[in-house]
Design a protein around this motif. Sequence first.
Motif, short mmCIF file in Angstrom:
data_model
loop_
_atom_site.label_atom_id
_atom_site.label_comp_id
_atom_site.label_asym_id
_atom_site.label_seq_id
_atom_site.Cartn_x
_atom_site.Cartn_y
_atom_site.Cartn_z
N SER A 102 51.49 15.69 -9.28
CA SER A 102 51.70 14.37 -9.29
C SER A 102 52.82 13.68 -11.07
O SER A 102 53.83 14.81 -10.93
N THR A 104 51.46 13.80 -14.10
CA THR A 104 51.02 14.49 -15.09
C THR A 104 52.20 16.02 -14.98
O THR A 104 52.89 16.33 -16.27
N ASN A 183 52.32 1.51 -19.66
CA ASN A 183 51.15 1.83 -19.85
C ASN A 183 50.61 2.33 -21.25
O ASN A 183 51.12 3.04 -21.86
N TYR A 214 53.76 3.23 -11.60
CA TYR A 214 53.50 2.47 -10.63
C TYR A 214 54.64 1.53 -9.97
O TYR A 214 54.14 0.94 -9.61
N SER A 244 54.68 9.67 -9.12
CA SER A 244 53.35 9.34 -9.06
C SER A 244 53.07 9.29 -8.42
O SER A 244 52.85 7.68 -8.30
#
Length: 400
Positions: A102, A104, A183, A214, A244
Amino acid sequence: RFDNITMAPPDPILGVSEAFKADTSDMKLNLGVGAYRTEELQPYVLKVVKKAENLMLERGENKEYLPIEGLAAFNKATAELLFGADNPVLHQQRVATIQGLSGTGSLRVAAALIERYFPGAKVLISSPTWGNHKNIFNDARVPWSEYRYYDPKTVGLDFDGMIADIKAAPDGSFVLLHGCAHNPTGIDPTPEQWEKIADVIQEKNHIPFFDVAYQGFASGSLDEDASSVRLFAARGMELLVAQSYSKNLGLYAERVGAINVLCSSADAAVRVKSQLKRIARPMYSNPPVHGARIVANVVGNPDFFNEWKEEMEMMAGRIKSVRQKLYNNLSAKDKSGKDWSFILKQIGMFSFTGLNKAQSDNMTDKWHVYMTKDGRISLAGLSAAKCEYLADAIIDSYHN
Ligand code: PLP
Ligand code: TYF
């Protein structure tokens, strides 16, 4: 011995969900973690994901190990989604892509690449940024510093501060940029500002490092949300991208994402890919297959792909509509004359309310609204029915 180990602090974002669970009030509202909820405030599995999974089950696919670099069909699909299928950088085979755990895990592998091949190079991160960025670079032993990003006076972008700090950094630094839907602030540069950011990065021989968590979720369009990355790529720059699929396909727990390194030649891309694999192998050996197959199936089937886009538009649209409704309620109810229009200017899952820590505590302690202490609320966890209640809570917290 283990006895001497001290207690670790809770994660400032995921810890909010723990506190929410323990609250017994009927009024409670979890606006902490950025995870999409339906109008009924329930988690949502995309219909197209269920269809892809059914197809996978029918085919009876096996569970053999993937290669270290992940699923080939996924890697092709993910690079095409990011750069656009007809982007020359793909035809020139200048992109090294491997599947990661993902966003991270992909950021972590990219950080390890920086640590190994750019010793001493600094990563510049926005102030503020997603809380885990600092942890990731700290653990990878990559030095970092912050560039100005958010201006509390305007609740907008501190563009001059950002440019000045990127200019002041040592030549050849990495500049971490949120591809879209920043973010926690929800504030993105305009296309003209992106051009100026690219100018300075080029001037300084810096390397852009995009975090794309996103895509499709900010504007509702996959292409539009990748335009920042594509603008830099079109200038012939080298760059890094961590992707991601947690939000845009709702695959949070499947841990599917990718590391892309845009190099100056196909030959360099082959070498970089070999080193990415070398980094991944002792970390986790090879990535999980299920989520990668879902992505490959959704992108590879035109009907599924269209359905995905529709569902993304639906999710992005629901968030936009509660954003508008929250603004309407704040404007109508707040008699102080405060201008709340900054809420409408922000994009993506989040809104940065400008509430300070004490005010955010009031939101939680008095109103049972759970949010991070930096004043961020996740609009993805807000329903139309709760907008009025939330506006009351915000106004009360602001003026107390
Ligand atoms: N980067 C940013 C800016 C995020 O907001 C997130 C959270 O979604 C991530 C990366 C990575 O999340 P994940 O590891 O679930 O893909
Ligand atoms: O910022 C958020 O809410 C999301 C979800 O350690 C998240 O990015 C939060 C914390 C974390 C991992 C994901």
